[in-house]
Design a protein around this motif. Structure first.
Motif, PDB file in Angstrom:
ATOM      1  N   GLU A  81      -7.093   4.064  -2.421  1.00 17.31           N
ATOM      2  CA  GLU A  81      -6.173   4.803  -1.779  1.00 17.31           C
ATOM      3  C   GLU A  81      -7.129   5.840  -1.052  1.00 17.31           C
ATOM      4  OE1 GLU A  81      -3.317   3.763  -1.489  1.00 17.31           O
ATOM      5  OE2 GLU A  81      -3.558   2.194  -3.045  1.00 17.31           O
TER       6      GLU A  81
ATOM      7  N   ARG B 104      -8.448   4.131   1.981  1.00 13.80           N
ATOM      8  CA  ARG B 104      -7.559   3.705   2.941  1.00 13.80           C
ATOM      9  C   ARG B 104      -7.028   4.659   3.853  1.00 13.80           C
ATOM     10  NH1 ARG B 104      -2.273   3.759   3.266  1.00 13.80           N
ATOM     11  NH2 ARG B 104      -1.784   4.636   1.206  1.00 13.80           N
ATOM     12  N   VAL B 105      -6.662   5.711   3.146  1.00  9.25           N
ATOM     13  CA  VAL B 105      -6.123   7.008   3.834  1.00  9.25           C
ATOM     14  C   VAL B 105      -7.333   7.481   5.143  1.00  9.25           C
ATOM     15  CG1 VAL B 105      -5.669   9.456   3.614  1.00  9.25           C
ATOM     16  CG2 VAL B 105      -4.620   7.819   2.099  1.00  9.25           C
ATOM     17  N   GLN B 106      -8.776   7.596   4.531  1.00 13.80           N
ATOM     18  CA  GLN B 106      -9.644   7.888   5.240  1.00 13.80           C
ATOM     19  C   GLN B 106     -10.245   6.932   6.365  1.00 13.80           C
ATOM     20  OE1 GLN B 106     -12.298   9.604   2.545  1.00 13.80           O
ATOM     21  NE2 GLN B 106     -11.438  11.533   2.649  1.00 13.80           N
ATOM     22  N   ARG B 107      -9.297   5.561   6.188  1.00  8.63           N
ATOM     23  CA  ARG B 107      -9.942   4.622   7.024  1.00  8.63           C
ATOM     24  C   ARG B 107     -11.437   4.215   6.690  1.00  8.63           C
ATOM     25  NH1 ARG B 107      -5.949   7.228  10.754  1.00  8.63           N
ATOM     26  NH2 ARG B 107      -4.415   5.748  10.903  1.00  8.63           N
ATOM     27  N   ASP B 108     -11.608   4.138   5.813  1.00 11.34           N
ATOM     28  CA  ASP B 108     -12.982   3.521   5.229  1.00 11.34           C
ATOM     29  C   ASP B 108     -13.160   2.335   4.674  1.00 11.34           C
ATOM     30  OD1 ASP B 108     -15.735   3.219   4.265  1.00 11.34           O
ATOM     31  OD2 ASP B 108     -15.857   5.044   3.369  1.00 11.34           O
ATOM     32  N   ALA B 109     -13.032   1.179   5.508  1.00 18.11           N
ATOM     33  CA  ALA B 109     -12.757  -0.149   5.145  1.00 18.11           C
ATOM     34  C   ALA B 109     -13.801  -0.580   4.181  1.00 18.11           C
ATOM     35  CB  ALA B 109     -12.739  -1.186   6.502  1.00 18.11           C
TER      36      ALA B 109
ATOM     37  N   TRP C 184      -7.938  14.506  -0.764  1.00 16.21           N
ATOM     38  CA  TRP C 184      -8.681  13.271  -0.864  1.00 16.21           C
ATOM     39  C   TRP C 184     -10.505  13.563  -1.353  1.00 16.21           C
ATOM     40  CZ3 TRP C 184      -4.321  11.373  -0.218  1.00 16.21           C
ATOM     41  CH2 TRP C 184      -3.663  11.530   0.624  1.00 16.21           C
TER      42      TRP C 184
ATOM     43  N   THR D  29       0.856  -1.017   0.201  1.00 18.97           N
ATOM     44  CA  THR D  29       0.183   0.051  -0.018  1.00 18.97           C
ATOM     45  C   THR D  29       0.939   1.229  -0.074  1.00 18.97           C
ATOM     46  OG1 THR D  29      -0.110   0.131   2.340  1.00 18.97           O
ATOM     47  CG2 THR D  29      -1.806  -1.003   1.165  1.00 18.97           C
TER      48      THR D  29
ATOM     49  N   GLN E  78     -13.001   0.688   0.658  1.00 20.37           N
ATOM     50  CA  GLN E  78     -11.733   0.052   0.488  1.00 20.37           C
ATOM     51  C   GLN E  78     -12.063  -1.159   0.085  1.00 20.37           C
ATOM     52  OE1 GLN E  78      -8.747   0.379   3.223  1.00 20.37           O
ATOM     53  NE2 GLN E  78      -7.077  -0.532   1.936  1.00 20.37           N
TER      54      GLN E  78
END
Length: 166
Positions: free
Chosen positions: A136, A139-144, A106, A22, A147
């Motif tokens: 990406e 992932r950066v925003q931690r939205d599983a 983002w 990543t 993602q």
């Protein structure tokens, strides 16, 4: 007790399995490389390249050169100029999304990638790059959830049948 201590010591020295590749949030080049890898070597579908004016082609060429030098701000400005002439071109929208990603914007990266996906092909390299941009950002925003969904769509872009509409 001594066996437990030795076991813990050996466990600490063991090589962990490598996590999935990543991109680092602080490394714009790595973010771009992750997106471009998603669309690289995609021979699964016919690739269509738009006909465009020499002026827009020159702007895109200059933007590519600026991005290659790490000047994502200049590349973004050049792509913005190109988009004034071809505001609905999915490849330009995706390229601009990638520059927004490299700049850490983002929200804009997500908006532009979604526009490119709406206007562009449902499979192939451009499709994969668009969905990887969303991977990406998620992932950066931690939205599983996003993602995972976007990751599945990257894979679907490589299949001979287009993915179902959402």
């Amino acid at each position: 007790m001594a066996v437990a201590g030795v076991t813990l010591l050996l466990a600490a020295c063991a090589t962990p399995t490598a996590p999935p590749r990543t991109a680092s949030v602080s490394d714009p080049a790595a973010l771009l490389a992750a997106v471009r890898r998603a669309g690289a070597h995609d021979n699964s579908v016919l690739q269509v390249h738009p006909l465009r004016s020499p002026g827009v082609t020159a702007l895109v060429t200059q933007a590519d050169a600026a991005a290659a030098q790490g000047d994502y701000t200049a590349a973004a400005r050049l792509l913005d100029r190109a988009l004034r002439f071809e505001p609905h071109a999915p490849d330009l929208l995706q390229a601009r999304a990638e520059m927004a990603l490299a700049q850490g914007d983002w929200t804009l990266a997500q908006q532009l990638a979604r526009q490119a996906l709406r206007r562009g092909p449902r499979f192939g390299a451009l499709c994969a790059r668009g969905w990887q941009t969303l991977v990406e950002v998620a992932r950066v925003q931690r939205d599983a959830a996003l993602q995972a969904q976007a990751g599945q769509r990257v894979a679907a872009c490589r299949k001979s049948d287009p993915p179902p509409e959402s």
